[in-house]
Scaffold this motif. Sequence first.
Motif, PDB file in Angstrom:
ATOM      1  N   PRO A  73       0.821  -1.225   0.000  1.00 40.08           N
ATOM      2  CA  PRO A  73       0.000   0.000   0.000  1.00 40.08           C
ATOM      3  C   PRO A  73       0.857   1.278   0.000  1.00 40.08           C
ATOM      4  O   PRO A  73       0.549   2.232  -0.717  1.00 40.08           O
ATOM      5  CB  PRO A  73      -0.828  -0.119   1.282  1.00 40.08           C
ATOM      6  N   ALA A  74       1.951   1.287   0.760  1.00 41.30           N
ATOM      7  CA  ALA A  74       2.845   2.452   0.768  1.00 41.30           C
ATOM      8  C   ALA A  74       3.512   2.612  -0.591  1.00 41.30           C
ATOM      9  O   ALA A  74       3.642   3.733  -1.108  1.00 41.30           O
ATOM     10  CB  ALA A  74       3.894   2.319   1.872  1.00 41.30           C
ATOM     11  N   PHE A  75       3.929   1.498  -1.198  1.00 44.21           N
ATOM     12  CA  PHE A  75       4.553   1.577  -2.518  1.00 44.21           C
ATOM     13  C   PHE A  75       3.553   2.082  -3.556  1.00 44.21           C
ATOM     14  O   PHE A  75       3.904   2.886  -4.429  1.00 44.21           O
ATOM     15  CB  PHE A  75       5.123   0.214  -2.933  1.00 44.21           C
ATOM     16  N   LEU A  76       2.307   1.658  -3.451  1.00 42.59           N
ATOM     17  CA  LEU A  76       1.269   2.136  -4.375  1.00 42.59           C
ATOM     18  C   LEU A  76       1.088   3.649  -4.239  1.00 42.59           C
ATOM     19  O   LEU A  76       0.957   4.354  -5.245  1.00 42.59           O
ATOM     20  CB  LEU A  76      -0.051   1.408  -4.123  1.00 42.59           C
ATOM     21  N   LEU A  77       1.124   4.161  -3.011  1.00 44.37           N
ATOM     22  CA  LEU A  77       1.040   5.617  -2.809  1.00 44.37           C
ATOM     23  C   LEU A  77       2.220   6.324  -3.470  1.00 44.37           C
ATOM     24  O   LEU A  77       2.055   7.373  -4.098  1.00 44.37           O
ATOM     25  CB  LEU A  77       0.999   5.955  -1.321  1.00 44.37           C
ATOM     26  N   ALA A 126       5.722  15.625   0.079  1.00 44.41           N
ATOM     27  CA  ALA A 126       5.424  15.084   1.411  1.00 44.41           C
ATOM     28  C   ALA A 126       4.945  13.639   1.314  1.00 44.41           C
ATOM     29  O   ALA A 126       5.352  12.789   2.122  1.00 44.41           O
ATOM     30  CB  ALA A 126       4.374  15.959   2.104  1.00 44.41           C
ATOM     31  N   LEU A 127       4.102  13.363   0.324  1.00 43.57           N
ATOM     32  CA  LEU A 127       3.626  11.994   0.113  1.00 43.57           C
ATOM     33  C   LEU A 127       4.786  11.064  -0.231  1.00 43.57           C
ATOM     34  O   LEU A 127       4.903   9.960   0.320  1.00 43.57           O
ATOM     35  CB  LEU A 127       2.573  11.991  -1.000  1.00 43.57           C
ATOM     36  N   GLU A 128       5.688  11.522  -1.094  1.00 44.24           N
ATOM     37  CA  GLU A 128       6.857  10.711  -1.456  1.00 44.24           C
ATOM     38  C   GLU A 128       7.766  10.468  -0.258  1.00 44.24           C
ATOM     39  O   GLU A 128       8.271   9.358  -0.080  1.00 44.24           O
ATOM     40  CB  GLU A 128       7.682  11.422  -2.534  1.00 44.24           C
ATOM     41  N   MET A 129       7.996  11.511   0.532  1.00 45.89           N
ATOM     42  CA  MET A 129       8.932  11.395   1.663  1.00 45.89           C
ATOM     43  C   MET A 129       8.455  10.391   2.702  1.00 45.89           C
ATOM     44  O   MET A 129       9.270   9.805   3.409  1.00 45.89           O
ATOM     45  CB  MET A 129       9.161  12.757   2.315  1.00 45.89           C
ATOM     46  N   ALA A 130       7.146  10.212   2.779  1.00 39.85           N
ATOM     47  CA  ALA A 130       6.616   9.211   3.703  1.00 39.85           C
ATOM     48  C   ALA A 130       6.496   7.848   3.035  1.00 39.85           C
ATOM     49  O   ALA A 130       6.929   6.832   3.590  1.00 39.85           O
ATOM     50  CB  ALA A 130       5.254   9.661   4.241  1.00 39.85           C
ATOM     51  N   SER A 131       5.917   7.812   1.839  1.00 41.58           N
ATOM     52  CA  SER A 131       5.572   6.524   1.226  1.00 41.58           C
ATOM     53  C   SER A 131       6.781   5.723   0.716  1.00 41.58           C
ATOM     54  O   SER A 131       6.785   4.497   0.849  1.00 41.58           O
ATOM     55  CB  SER A 131       4.562   6.730   0.097  1.00 41.58           C
TER      56      SER A 131
END
Length: 172
Positions: A73-77, A126-131
Motif C-alpha cells: 500500500p505504501a509503494f502504491l502511494l 510530502a507523500l513521497e517522503m513518507a511513502s
Amino acid sequence: MRARTLAPLIFGFLTVQRLLELRVARANERWARAHGATEYGREHYPLFFLLHPGWMLCTLLEGRRSGKGVNWPAFLLFVLAQPLRYWVIRTLGRYWNTRILIVPGGKRVTGGPFRFLRHPNYAVVALEMASAPLSVGAWRTAITFSLLNAALILLVRLPAEERALRAYRAAQ
C-alpha cells in the motif's frame, strides 16, 4: 519481493528522476532569468540539496537493512504520487523550478492541480517522503525526513514564496 531488493530500485529511480528534473529546472531558470526573473529565498536553497539526497540515501540504507517484505500500500502511494508530480510540472510549464523565481509579467497559475491546492508540489513531495521509505520498512527515515521536510517547507520555503508573491503584486 523483499524490501532490501526494492530499496535500491527506488533509490535508482529517484536519482534518475531528480537529476532529469534538475536539468529541466536549470533550463527553466535560464529562460526565467532571460525574462528578468528575480530570485527569492536563495539562502535556504542549499538545504534542499541536503534534505533530498539524505532522504534518498537513508531510504536505501534503512530499506536494505530491513528484513521485511514490501509494504505494497505504501509503494502504491509512492507510485501514484508520480503522475501527480508530473501534472504539477506540466501545468507550470516554463515556470516550474526548484528555485523561487518571479518573472515580470507572469501570471499566477491556477489551473491543473492548483485548482485544488495552493502548493500541490509540496503535497506530492510530502507523500513521497513518507511513502517511499515506508514501502521498504524504513519507518525511521519516513518520520525523520517527513518532519524535516515539513519544517523546511512550512517555516522557510512557503514564507519565502509568499513574500515573493507579495512583492510581485505590489510591483504590478
